[in-house]
Design a protein around this motif. Structure first.
Motif, PDB file in Angstrom:
ATOM      1  N   ASP A  13       0.818  -1.207   0.000  1.00 54.33           N
ATOM      2  CA  ASP A  13       0.000   0.000   0.000  1.00 54.33           C
ATOM      3  C   ASP A  13       0.855   1.261   0.000  1.00 54.33           C
ATOM      4  O   ASP A  13       0.469   2.284  -0.564  1.00 54.33           O
ATOM      5  N   SER A  14       2.021   1.190   0.640  1.00 53.96           N
ATOM      6  CA  SER A  14       2.898   2.360   0.648  1.00 53.96           C
ATOM      7  C   SER A  14       3.469   2.623  -0.743  1.00 53.96           C
ATOM      8  O   SER A  14       3.830   3.754  -1.070  1.00 53.96           O
ATOM      9  N   ILE A  15       3.540   1.579  -1.568  1.00 51.29           N
ATOM     10  CA  ILE A  15       4.045   1.725  -2.933  1.00 51.29           C
ATOM     11  C   ILE A  15       2.948   2.235  -3.863  1.00 51.29           C
ATOM     12  O   ILE A  15       3.125   3.203  -4.600  1.00 51.29           O
ATOM     13  N   THR A  16       1.793   1.579  -3.821  1.00 53.15           N
ATOM     14  CA  THR A  16       0.729   1.904  -4.769  1.00 53.15           C
ATOM     15  C   THR A  16      -0.122   3.085  -4.326  1.00 53.15           C
ATOM     16  O   THR A  16      -0.650   3.822  -5.156  1.00 53.15           O
ATOM     17  N   GLY A  17      -0.277   3.236  -3.009  1.00 55.56           N
ATOM     18  CA  GLY A  17      -1.113   4.323  -2.511  1.00 55.56           C
ATOM     19  C   GLY A  17      -2.595   4.027  -2.565  1.00 55.56           C
ATOM     20  O   GLY A  17      -3.386   4.755  -1.996  1.00 55.56           O
TER      21      GLY A  17
END
Length: 203
Positions: free
Chosen positions: A76-80
């Motif tokens: 989630d921190s990568i894709t947002g």
């Protein structure tokens, strides 16, 4: 007082090395779980990818379930998607298409999500709560956006914001699976745009 010579590299401390090793483990686990799922992927598979023992890996993540949840948070921190509040200035259609195309470009993020989401409905899966909360958060977020569009007179007659939100999420998940199986035949962003054009009136 002494100073370092200009351009002299600073030595990495133990914290920096620990952070790098943790990131390497997360990347390895991301690849393993995307390819084999939580049930099929093992801690030993992850440890082998990083070049460390399973015992050493457990110093960073005490259990396989802890590692899984850390991987999901890292994804989630990568894709947002699902975690970053939507930009109030960005139109819904633009936001959805941007996110879909962004996800396509990052190796493994769609595979990981699709495999683990399907697995999460099985008994005692450690990712069940994560996905339940994620879907609830997304439904509320998209319902709010569709209600705003309804207030602006942009939602087609007969379309309910709650149903439009749930359908968008279901379509997105389903079209991702089709894209994984036949990426050359499925236009994921185009399908999402087509749905939104069906439920929204032109500006």
């Amino acid at each position: 007082m002494t100073t370092k010579a200009a351009g002299q590299p600073s030595r990495r401390g133990p914290y920096s090395k620990s952070t790098e090793r943790r990131q390497a483990i997360l990347a390895a686990a991301h690849a393993v779980f995307a390819a084999h799922g939580y049930r099929g992927g093992s801690l030993q598979d992850v440890a082998d990818r990083v070049g460390m023992s399973q015992t050493s890996l457990l110093h960073y993540f005490p259990s396989k379930s802890d590692l899984l949840l850390a991987v999901l948070t890292w994804r989630d921190s990568i894709t947002g998607d699902g975690t970053t509040p939507p930009d109030p200035e960005e139109k819904l259609v633009d936001a959805v298409i941007r996110q879909a195309r962004f996800n396509e470009e990052i190796p493994g993020v769609i595979e990981l999500y699709t495999v683990l989401c399907a697995e999460s409905v099985t008994d005692r899966h450690p990712g069940r709560e994560y996905f339940t909360e994620r879907f609830d958060r997304l439904r509320r977020s998209y319902t709010r956006r569709f209600k705003e569009l309804a207030d602006e007179g942009r939602l087609r007659p007969g379309v309910e914001p709650e149903a439009a939100a749930a359908t968008l999420i279901a379509l997105w998940d389903g079209i991702q699976t089709q894209w994984l199986l036949a990426p050359e035949s499925v236009d994921m962003a185009g399908c999402l745009r087509g749905y939104l054009e069906l439920v929204l009136l032109p500006e």
